[in-house]
Design a protein around this motif. Sequence first.
Motif, PDB file in Angstrom:
ATOM      1  N   VAL A   1       0.616  -1.030  -0.100  1.00  0.00           N
ATOM      2  CA  VAL A   1       0.178  -0.062   0.182  1.00  0.00           C
ATOM      3  C   VAL A   1       0.940   0.687  -0.160  1.00  0.00           C
ATOM      4  O   VAL A   1       1.210   1.418   0.609  1.00  0.00           O
ATOM      5  N   ARG A   2       1.074   2.072  -0.896  1.00  0.00           N
ATOM      6  CA  ARG A   2       1.328   3.544  -0.434  1.00  0.00           C
ATOM      7  C   ARG A   2       1.047   4.559  -0.264  1.00  0.00           C
ATOM      8  O   ARG A   2      -0.876   4.551   0.345  1.00  0.00           O
ATOM      9  N   VAL A   3       1.425   4.744   1.355  1.00  0.00           N
ATOM     10  CA  VAL A   3       1.005   5.707   2.578  1.00  0.00           C
ATOM     11  C   VAL A   3       1.005   7.405   2.015  1.00  0.00           C
ATOM     12  O   VAL A   3       3.198   7.231   2.595  1.00  0.00           O
ATOM     13  N   ARG A   4       1.118   7.887   2.582  1.00  0.00           N
ATOM     14  CA  ARG A   4       1.326   9.501   2.871  1.00  0.00           C
ATOM     15  C   ARG A   4       0.765   9.634   3.674  1.00  0.00           C
ATOM     16  O   ARG A   4      -0.542   9.689   4.115  1.00  0.00           O
ATOM     17  N   ILE A   5       1.479  10.839   4.440  1.00  0.00           N
ATOM     18  CA  ILE A   5       0.598  11.848   5.134  1.00  0.00           C
ATOM     19  C   ILE A   5       0.423  13.575   5.201  1.00  0.00           C
ATOM     20  O   ILE A   5       1.696  13.801   4.323  1.00  0.00           O
ATOM     21  N   ALA A   6      -0.549  14.510   5.100  1.00  0.00           N
ATOM     22  CA  ALA A   6      -0.473  14.906   4.827  1.00  0.00           C
ATOM     23  C   ALA A   6      -0.511  16.439   5.552  1.00  0.00           C
ATOM     24  O   ALA A   6       0.228  15.890   6.738  1.00  0.00           O
ATOM     25  N   ALA A   7       0.104  17.279   5.211  1.00  0.00           N
ATOM     26  CA  ALA A   7       0.776  18.316   5.097  1.00  0.00           C
ATOM     27  C   ALA A   7      -0.221  19.116   6.946  1.00  0.00           C
ATOM     28  O   ALA A   7       0.545  19.411   8.153  1.00  0.00           O
ATOM     29  N   THR A   8      -1.329  18.785   7.157  1.00  0.00           N
ATOM     30  CA  THR A   8      -2.235  19.639   7.368  1.00  0.00           C
ATOM     31  C   THR A   8      -2.994  18.598   7.936  1.00  0.00           C
ATOM     32  O   THR A   8      -3.539  17.769   6.868  1.00  0.00           O
TER      33      THR A   8
ATOM     34  N   THR B   1       0.402  16.946  -2.460  1.00  0.00           N
ATOM     35  CA  THR B   1       1.395  17.422  -1.894  1.00  0.00           C
ATOM     36  C   THR B   1       1.996  16.635  -0.353  1.00  0.00           C
ATOM     37  O   THR B   1       2.353  17.407   0.623  1.00  0.00           O
ATOM     38  N   ALA B   2       1.204  15.970  -0.249  1.00  0.00           N
ATOM     39  CA  ALA B   2       1.701  15.189   1.068  1.00  0.00           C
ATOM     40  C   ALA B   2       3.050  13.971   0.962  1.00  0.00           C
ATOM     41  O   ALA B   2       3.922  14.392  -0.418  1.00  0.00           O
ATOM     42  N   THR B   3       4.402  13.731   1.557  1.00  0.00           N
ATOM     43  CA  THR B   3       4.589  13.201   2.487  1.00  0.00           C
ATOM     44  C   THR B   3       4.700  11.599   2.555  1.00  0.00           C
ATOM     45  O   THR B   3       4.096  11.043   3.365  1.00  0.00           O
ATOM     46  N   ASP B   4       5.731  10.865   1.863  1.00  0.00           N
ATOM     47  CA  ASP B   4       5.538   9.276   1.693  1.00  0.00           C
ATOM     48  C   ASP B   4       6.094   9.192   3.174  1.00  0.00           C
ATOM     49  O   ASP B   4       7.066   9.915   4.270  1.00  0.00           O
TER      50      ASP B   4
ATOM     51  N   LEU C   1       7.083  19.967  -6.064  1.00  0.00           N
ATOM     52  CA  LEU C   1       6.509  20.147  -5.443  1.00  0.00           C
ATOM     53  C   LEU C   1       7.837  18.791  -4.413  1.00  0.00           C
ATOM     54  O   LEU C   1       7.895  18.988  -3.349  1.00  0.00           O
ATOM     55  N   ARG C   2       7.810  17.964  -4.782  1.00  0.00           N
ATOM     56  CA  ARG C   2       8.489  16.650  -3.841  1.00  0.00           C
ATOM     57  C   ARG C   2       9.465  17.883  -3.081  1.00  0.00           C
ATOM     58  O   ARG C   2      10.093  17.507  -2.062  1.00  0.00           O
TER      59      ARG C   2
END
Length: 220
Positions: A86-93, A144-147, A211-212
């Motif tokens: 699964v690809r999981v990213r964390i949003a900035a806010t 715009t989220a981070t891995d 962006l990254r």
Amino acid sequence: MAETVVTIHGDLELVARTEHLFASGREEFVCAARDLDTWSRPEARQAARHGVRASGTRRVRKLFSPAVLADEHSRRHLNELVDEGVRVRIAATALPHETIVVDRRLAILAGLDEPGGRGREYTVMTAPNLVGGVYALFEAAWETATDLKALLSGDRPRLDAESRTILRALGSGATDETAARQLGISLRTYRRRVARLLDTLDAGSRFQAGLRAGELGLNG
């Protein structure tokens, strides 16, 4: 489900009415959630997770609010998801809404808990224009989220001088032909190096690469 917009009350009813939508052969499943407890009832949560895992869905992406990293149990679970593909990213806010989109054909929006212990209210949509709008919002947040792995490890891709030069060329807005000429390389070589840079940054497009790079502080 013939209706284009349906309101469902509670986790168990949602699972019962949408379980067939997680059958085998699905191409894509995306989810945006504030935490790991979108499903308030454990039996509904287990059924939903089992459905996704058993469906053999080829592309699964999950986007979470930063609060999901607050405890070790959640971080361990997220890492397990990544290990499963699964690809999981964390949003900035914090994410304002929680949603699921399946194959860009169906979207589920989660509402607030209802009084009387009925659980959460869910809006299930199949109208193409509505589903498309929800999916577009997910993509904008995803870009715009981070891995997860990069965020937890603190690791940043290592860019050599050549890669940084290519990155600056992309940011300048120059055409491939102009950038290649300025760098003194062939157009084919330039495009090959751009593709390599996109892979390094785990970016699906040149815009996303910018962006990254910004997120990771690699633009300097």
